[in-house]
Design a protein around this motif. Structure first.
Motif, PDB file in Angstrom:
ATOM      1  N   VAL A 196       0.923  -1.225  -0.047  1.00 26.02           N
ATOM      2  CA  VAL A 196       0.049   0.031  -0.067  1.00 26.02           C
ATOM      3  C   VAL A 196       0.920   1.062  -0.192  1.00 26.02           C
ATOM      4  O   VAL A 196       1.982   1.285   0.701  1.00 26.02           O
ATOM      5  CB  VAL A 196      -0.880  -0.161   1.296  1.00 26.02           C
ATOM      6  CG1 VAL A 196      -1.783   1.297   1.179  1.00 26.02           C
ATOM      7  CG2 VAL A 196      -1.942  -1.165   1.334  1.00 26.02           C
ATOM      8  N   LEU A 197       0.342   2.150  -0.905  1.00 28.42           N
ATOM      9  CA  LEU A 197       1.026   3.649  -0.918  1.00 28.42           C
ATOM     10  C   LEU A 197       0.318   4.580   0.070  1.00 28.42           C
ATOM     11  O   LEU A 197      -1.009   4.697  -0.315  1.00 28.42           O
ATOM     12  CB  LEU A 197       1.292   3.982  -2.172  1.00 28.42           C
ATOM     13  CG  LEU A 197       2.515   3.611  -2.884  1.00 28.42           C
ATOM     14  CD1 LEU A 197       2.696   3.968  -4.340  1.00 28.42           C
ATOM     15  CD2 LEU A 197       3.835   3.866  -2.297  1.00 28.42           C
ATOM     16  N   ALA A 198       0.826   4.941   1.028  1.00 29.66           N
ATOM     17  CA  ALA A 198       0.200   5.968   2.092  1.00 29.66           C
ATOM     18  C   ALA A 198       0.732   7.184   2.270  1.00 29.66           C
ATOM     19  O   ALA A 198       1.985   7.156   2.332  1.00 29.66           O
ATOM     20  CB  ALA A 198      -0.200   5.105   3.267  1.00 29.66           C
ATOM     21  N   PRO A 199       0.058   8.234   2.100  1.00 28.42           N
ATOM     22  CA  PRO A 199       0.253   9.396   2.559  1.00 28.42           C
ATOM     23  C   PRO A 199       1.190   9.366   4.087  1.00 28.42           C
ATOM     24  O   PRO A 199       0.630   8.777   4.848  1.00 28.42           O
ATOM     25  CB  PRO A 199      -0.835  10.477   2.760  1.00 28.42           C
ATOM     26  CG  PRO A 199      -1.787   9.742   1.982  1.00 28.42           C
ATOM     27  CD  PRO A 199      -1.472   8.178   2.075  1.00 28.42           C
ATOM     28  N   ARG A 200       2.537  10.121   3.991  1.00 27.77           N
ATOM     29  CA  ARG A 200       2.920  10.076   5.245  1.00 27.77           C
ATOM     30  C   ARG A 200       2.361  10.423   6.556  1.00 27.77           C
ATOM     31  O   ARG A 200       2.386   9.980   7.444  1.00 27.77           O
ATOM     32  CB  ARG A 200       4.225  11.026   5.100  1.00 27.77           C
ATOM     33  CG  ARG A 200       5.385  10.544   6.023  1.00 27.77           C
ATOM     34  CD  ARG A 200       6.608  11.547   5.931  1.00 27.77           C
ATOM     35  NE  ARG A 200       7.140  11.320   4.548  1.00 27.77           N
ATOM     36  CZ  ARG A 200       8.402  10.212   4.414  1.00 27.77           C
ATOM     37  NH1 ARG A 200       8.380   9.212   5.459  1.00 27.77           N
ATOM     38  NH2 ARG A 200       8.856  10.430   3.469  1.00 27.77           N
ATOM     39  N   LYS A 201       1.346  11.373   6.232  1.00 30.30           N
ATOM     40  CA  LYS A 201       0.659  12.113   7.422  1.00 30.30           C
ATOM     41  C   LYS A 201      -0.469  10.965   7.759  1.00 30.30           C
ATOM     42  O   LYS A 201      -0.996  11.112   9.059  1.00 30.30           O
ATOM     43  CB  LYS A 201      -0.026  13.414   6.957  1.00 30.30           C
ATOM     44  CG  LYS A 201      -1.243  13.214   6.100  1.00 30.30           C
ATOM     45  CD  LYS A 201      -1.731  14.593   5.803  1.00 30.30           C
ATOM     46  CE  LYS A 201      -2.746  15.118   6.728  1.00 30.30           C
ATOM     47  NZ  LYS A 201      -3.410  16.247   6.209  1.00 30.30           N
ATOM     48  N   LEU A 202      -0.606   9.925   7.167  1.00 30.97           N
ATOM     49  CA  LEU A 202      -1.627   9.153   7.476  1.00 30.97           C
ATOM     50  C   LEU A 202      -0.876   7.834   8.241  1.00 30.97           C
ATOM     51  O   LEU A 202      -1.753   7.147   8.694  1.00 30.97           O
ATOM     52  CB  LEU A 202      -2.579   8.543   6.421  1.00 30.97           C
ATOM     53  CG  LEU A 202      -3.620   9.730   5.858  1.00 30.97           C
ATOM     54  CD1 LEU A 202      -4.506   8.886   5.008  1.00 30.97           C
ATOM     55  CD2 LEU A 202      -4.297  10.264   6.868  1.00 30.97           C
ATOM     56  N   MET A 203       0.174   8.047   8.266  1.00 31.06           N
ATOM     57  CA  MET A 203       0.890   6.637   8.993  1.00 31.06           C
ATOM     58  C   MET A 203       0.733   6.552  10.376  1.00 31.06           C
ATOM     59  O   MET A 203       0.587   5.290  10.826  1.00 31.06           O
ATOM     60  CB  MET A 203       2.475   7.052   8.804  1.00 31.06           C
ATOM     61  CG  MET A 203       2.969   6.627   7.443  1.00 31.06           C
ATOM     62  SD  MET A 203       2.314   5.041   6.796  1.00 31.06           S
ATOM     63  CE  MET A 203       3.394   3.982   7.841  1.00 31.06           C
ATOM     64  N   ALA A 245      -2.262   6.723  11.957  1.00 30.33           N
ATOM     65  CA  ALA A 245      -3.351   6.002  11.894  1.00 30.33           C
ATOM     66  C   ALA A 245      -3.400   4.633  11.392  1.00 30.33           C
ATOM     67  O   ALA A 245      -4.025   3.554  11.920  1.00 30.33           O
ATOM     68  CB  ALA A 245      -4.582   6.739  10.996  1.00 30.33           C
ATOM     69  N   ILE A 246      -2.631   4.417  10.191  1.00 28.41           N
ATOM     70  CA  ILE A 246      -2.649   3.186   9.798  1.00 28.41           C
ATOM     71  C   ILE A 246      -1.645   2.234  10.569  1.00 28.41           C
ATOM     72  O   ILE A 246      -2.150   1.110  10.741  1.00 28.41           O
ATOM     73  CB  ILE A 246      -1.901   3.455   8.187  1.00 28.41           C
ATOM     74  CG1 ILE A 246      -2.822   3.850   7.349  1.00 28.41           C
ATOM     75  CG2 ILE A 246      -1.540   1.821   7.836  1.00 28.41           C
ATOM     76  CD1 ILE A 246      -2.155   4.047   6.057  1.00 28.41           C
TER      77      ILE A 246
END
Lengths: 196, 196
Positions: free
Chosen positions: A64-71, A73-74
């Motif tokens: 998954v590629l996720a925006p750093r700022k959501l890390m 939460a993930i």
DNA sequence: GTGTTTTATGCAGGATTCTATATCATCCTG
DNA sequence: CAGGATGATATAGAATCCTGCATAAAACAC
């Protein structure tokens, strides 16, 4: 040299080991070579994206590629899930705990010192690997012996037998083919993943 | 040929375009060649993992390996966040912020230490996932309790109940099906409830 | 329409991945 | 101890990535 991707390849190794899968088996499932997998896990070489995807799929993982700022939460979701990924019944936990406490009471019961270590090692694994219903019953019978031994101290041979029996369970759990096994989860009243 | 990784490389292109970044600029930031980037985006070639990491970093993205069974929950976070992060009403932000500040005031209110962590986790997610109108109301009621507790300190049980209630909201938001939910955004006229 | 920017291609190389196959040391089990 | 499985290495060769240009093709401005 191979440090940018280290965290990822480490996850691969961790996931493989968590499933007690050998490099050879992962090799078979993913289509890569065993030697290739070894090198990837050791960081000797960086895998191509295609290889990574193959390996991940073989481990039931998704990239998954996720925006750093959501890390945060993930990471949160991932962390919580790994806590509840316990497929062990509470009964198994209970029985293992019992043997564990018995072991803690004193290692002087063991004629052969290494037996105590062996037992400890077995318990460590039985804490994480699921048993079949039959094996669970065996484990139950074994703990019953401990009960009896409280009033009637065991002979050295009885202790040895006990250690070996536990070890046998350990081996069964470790070497089980992941494809059979654990039909238990179907009617497990144990865990409902409320994901908390 | 290059289909295994297509979904990933497509995300790269989407992310780049979303930032109005040219291939040349991305090339400069990531260290790859413009022609290389072009080929990756078009699927002409599959990038190596190292290249992917470089590109992702240049786009403020992170590569995550997630268990397949958690993909719905994660997709939830990603989808909602990409809605310009405006699917959250300012009210929700406000309420979450309130609880956050209350938590920051001191963790000594928690009889069970892990409850503080649990609450923090819940807030981390509620910062990113939208709630229904009903849930929002529940959240509002919950923050009212904090108000009361200022003059009338809560019992340990009350604190626990509070933590559990917030957690329930978190779970609802995380596991919601992306297809239903959030009709709100259309006519959102979120009013600020500044009662404090 | 001219000029500028952006993206798509082409090609020659050097570098690296990846396969296929073996070997080796180690650990574990029977 | 013998047998089996596991993981680390090695080597050779095929395949692919990746760079460094250079340039064509769009796309977009003025």
């Amino acid at each position: 040299m191979a440090y940018k991707t280290e965290h990822i390849t480490q996850q691969i190794r961790a996931a493989r080991e968590a499933r007690n899968m050998s490099q050879r088996e992962l090799s078979a499932r993913s289509g890569l070579t065993q030697s290739h997998i070894s090198q990837i896990e050791r960081g000797t070489m960086e895998p191509g994206l295609a290889s990574l995807v193959d390996v991940a799929r073989a481990l039931d993982l998704e990239i998954v590629l996720a925006p750093r700022k959501l890390m945060p939460a993930i990471g949160n979701i991932l962390a919580n899930a790994s806590l509840t990924s316990n497929s062990l019944t509470s009964q198994q936990r209970h029985l293992v705990g019992r043997i564990d406490r018995w072991l803690a009471e004193g290692r002087d019961r063991f004629a052969v010192a290494s037996d105590a270590d062996s037992l400890k090692d077995s318990l460590a694994l039985l804490r994480h690997l699921p048993l079949t219903a039959d094996e669970l019953e065996t484990l139950h019978d074994l703990t019953m012996r401990l009960q009896r031994w409280k009033s009637d101290p065991p002979s050295p041979k009885e202790v040895r037998d006990f250690v070996h029996a536990v070890r046998a369970l350990r081996n069964a759990a470790v070497h089980r083919d992941r494809d059979d096994a654990i039909p238990r989860s179907a009617y497990a009243l144990d865990e409902e993943d409320d994901d908390a």
